[in-house]
Design a protein around this motif. Structure first.
Motif, mmCIF file in Angstrom:
data_model
loop_
_atom_site.group_PDB
_atom_site.id
_atom_site.type_symbol
_atom_site.label_atom_id
_atom_site.label_comp_id
_atom_site.label_asym_id
_atom_site.label_seq_id
_atom_site.Cartn_x
_atom_site.Cartn_y
_atom_site.Cartn_z
ATOM 1 N N GLY A 285 12.826 -1.064 -0.202
ATOM 2 C CA GLY A 285 13.885 -0.080 -0.001
ATOM 3 C C GLY A 285 14.821 -0.558 1.087
ATOM 4 N N ALA A 286 15.483 0.375 1.736
ATOM 5 C CA ALA A 286 16.418 0.008 2.800
ATOM 6 C C ALA A 286 16.592 1.178 3.750
ATOM 7 N N TRP A 287 16.969 0.879 4.987
ATOM 8 C CA TRP A 287 17.341 1.925 5.923
ATOM 9 C C TRP A 287 18.536 2.676 5.345
ATOM 10 N N THR A 288 18.484 3.970 5.411
ATOM 11 C CA THR A 288 19.520 4.819 4.832
ATOM 12 C C THR A 288 20.143 5.697 5.906
ATOM 13 N N GLU A 289 21.482 5.782 5.884
ATOM 14 C CA GLU A 289 22.201 6.609 6.851
ATOM 15 C C GLU A 289 22.783 7.839 6.164
ATOM 16 N N LEU B 103 8.012 1.603 9.932
ATOM 17 C CA LEU B 103 6.676 1.326 10.473
ATOM 18 C C LEU B 103 5.603 1.595 9.421
ATOM 19 N N GLY B 104 5.845 2.618 8.599
ATOM 20 C CA GLY B 104 4.906 2.922 7.531
ATOM 21 C C GLY B 104 5.215 2.208 6.235
ATOM 22 N N ASN B 105 6.253 1.357 6.245
ATOM 23 C CA ASN B 105 6.692 0.633 5.045
ATOM 24 C C ASN B 105 6.966 1.606 3.894
ATOM 25 N N VAL B 106 7.597 2.730 4.233
ATOM 26 C CA VAL B 106 7.865 3.791 3.270
ATOM 27 C C VAL B 106 9.289 3.677 2.738
ATOM 28 N N THR B 107 9.441 3.878 1.442
ATOM 29 C CA THR B 107 10.739 3.804 0.782
ATOM 30 C C THR B 107 11.158 5.189 0.321
ATOM 31 N N VAL B 108 12.403 5.574 0.606
ATOM 32 C CA VAL B 108 12.899 6.879 0.198
ATOM 33 C C VAL B 108 13.878 6.741 -0.969
ATOM 34 N N GLY B 109 14.148 7.874 -1.631
ATOM 35 C CA GLY B 109 14.825 7.907 -2.910
ATOM 36 C C GLY B 109 16.213 7.332 -3.045
ATOM 37 N N TYR C 60 14.594 -0.972 -4.793
ATOM 38 C CA TYR C 60 14.754 -2.125 -5.676
ATOM 39 C C TYR C 60 13.390 -2.708 -6.010
ATOM 40 N N CYS C 61 13.282 -3.336 -7.183
ATOM 41 C CA CYS C 61 12.005 -3.929 -7.559
ATOM 42 C C CYS C 61 12.176 -4.925 -8.703
ATOM 43 N N GLN D 251 -0.306 -11.172 -4.111
ATOM 44 C CA GLN D 251 -0.063 -11.724 -2.778
ATOM 45 C C GLN D 251 1.437 -11.763 -2.473
ATOM 46 N N LYS D 252 2.091 -10.655 -2.790
ATOM 47 C CA LYS D 252 3.509 -10.496 -2.494
ATOM 48 C C LYS D 252 3.703 -9.361 -1.493
ATOM 49 N N GLN D 253 4.965 -9.063 -1.182
ATOM 50 C CA GLN D 253 5.290 -8.069 -0.163
ATOM 51 C C GLN D 253 6.146 -6.949 -0.737
ATOM 52 N N TRP D 254 6.072 -5.809 -0.046
ATOM 53 C CA TRP D 254 7.017 -4.713 -0.250
ATOM 54 C C TRP D 254 7.902 -4.724 0.986
ATOM 55 N N ARG D 255 9.198 -5.017 0.820
ATOM 56 C CA ARG D 255 10.036 -5.316 1.982
ATOM 57 C C ARG D 255 11.168 -4.306 2.140
ATOM 58 N N ILE D 256 11.235 -3.667 3.315
ATOM 59 C CA ILE D 256 12.298 -2.731 3.669
ATOM 60 C C ILE D 256 13.447 -3.510 4.308
ATOM 61 N N ILE D 257 14.662 -3.324 3.778
ATOM 62 C CA ILE D 257 15.848 -3.955 4.360
ATOM 63 C C ILE D 257 16.310 -3.102 5.534
#
Length: 257
Positions: A126-130, A151-157, A161-162, A197-203
């Protein structure tokens, strides 16, 4: 470093991106959302497409989306998960980018997505959202809320992307849910990422790439009301998330600006 890496990638190396925008009665917001999305795709050096899923709108949403040049498809059942899955089914990209109909993409956010996906180590994120707010509320959300989510690697609506193949393997969005379907998808994709062995990455936030989403629900429900409404669902039973009547926060009739 990421900018240099992007320049090293040829257009052929960049994944095809499918930007999927579910929309129900969004005539007041869909035009600027699409304008920003098309601007982002023009900046992206690879191939891309924009798909709007008309989720049984009764206003001018479909007409506005069609006039913009986006690919428009129809999903009759008014449910966000079904609309998003319909968009994914119609997509041809290797990478799916889900964007809310009241959310603006700015800068090189799509190149950032492509860079993450191209290294073969990321399954999605996901990404930081403003919010489109000013003052203290905006700063609290931008740094306080986003930091906790990161910090929680949480993605919001508003932005997710995936990898398309991974999306299909885990079954896409859960169509038994009327809300929080993005959390369910992210959880299953993270499990799939661990297997591969991949990552979930927050932009994270950067002035070169921003995701700006509407704060309209603050106006309709109030900030406290919005928080309580979300907490009522997300920290309670799955039964409530499977009942559309319990999810009025997401399905209340859209109102103009």
């Amino acid at each position: 470093m990421s900018t240099i890496y992007n320049k090293m990638l040829s257009t052929k190396d960049k994944p095809i991106l499918s930007i999927i925008i579910p929309a129900y009665n969004e005539e007041a917001y869909i035009a600027p959302t699409l304008a920003a999305a098309f601007a982002a795709t023009r900046r992206y050096e690879g191939e891309s497409e924009i798909i709007v899923v008309d989720n049984n709108s009764t206003d001018q949403t479909r007409a506005i989306a069609t006039a913009s040049g986006a690919k428009v498809i129809f999903e009759a059942k008014n449910q966000i998960a079904r609309a998003r899955n319909a968009g994914a089914q119609a997509a041809r990209g290797q990478c799916l980018v889900f964007v809310d109909a009241d959310t603006l993409l700015e800068g090189d956010i799509l190149d950032k997505v492509a860079t993450n996906m191209a290294d073969g180590k990321v399954i999605g994120g996901g990404a930081w959202t403003e919010p489109d707010l000013a003052g203290g509320s905006a700063w609290l959300f931008k740094y306080g809320v986003n930091m906790l989510l990161a910090l929680g690697n949480v993605t919001v609506g508003p932005f997710l992307y995936c990898d398309r193949e991974a999306f299909l393997r885990v079954g896409g969005f859960d169509e038994t849910l009327y809300a929080a379907e993005e959390f369910s998808l992210a959880r299953r994709l993270k499990e799939e990422a661990r297997k591969q062995q991949k990552q979930w990455r927050i932009i994270k936030f950067h002035p070169g790439h921003r995701i700006i989403t509407s704060s309209r629900k603050f106006g309709r429900f109030g900030g406290l009301g919005m928080a309580l409404s979300n907490a009522h669902l997300l920290w309670n039973t799955q039964r409530k998330l499977r009942n559309k009547d319990e999810c009025g926060f997401w399905y209340a009739q859209r109102k103009p600006k």
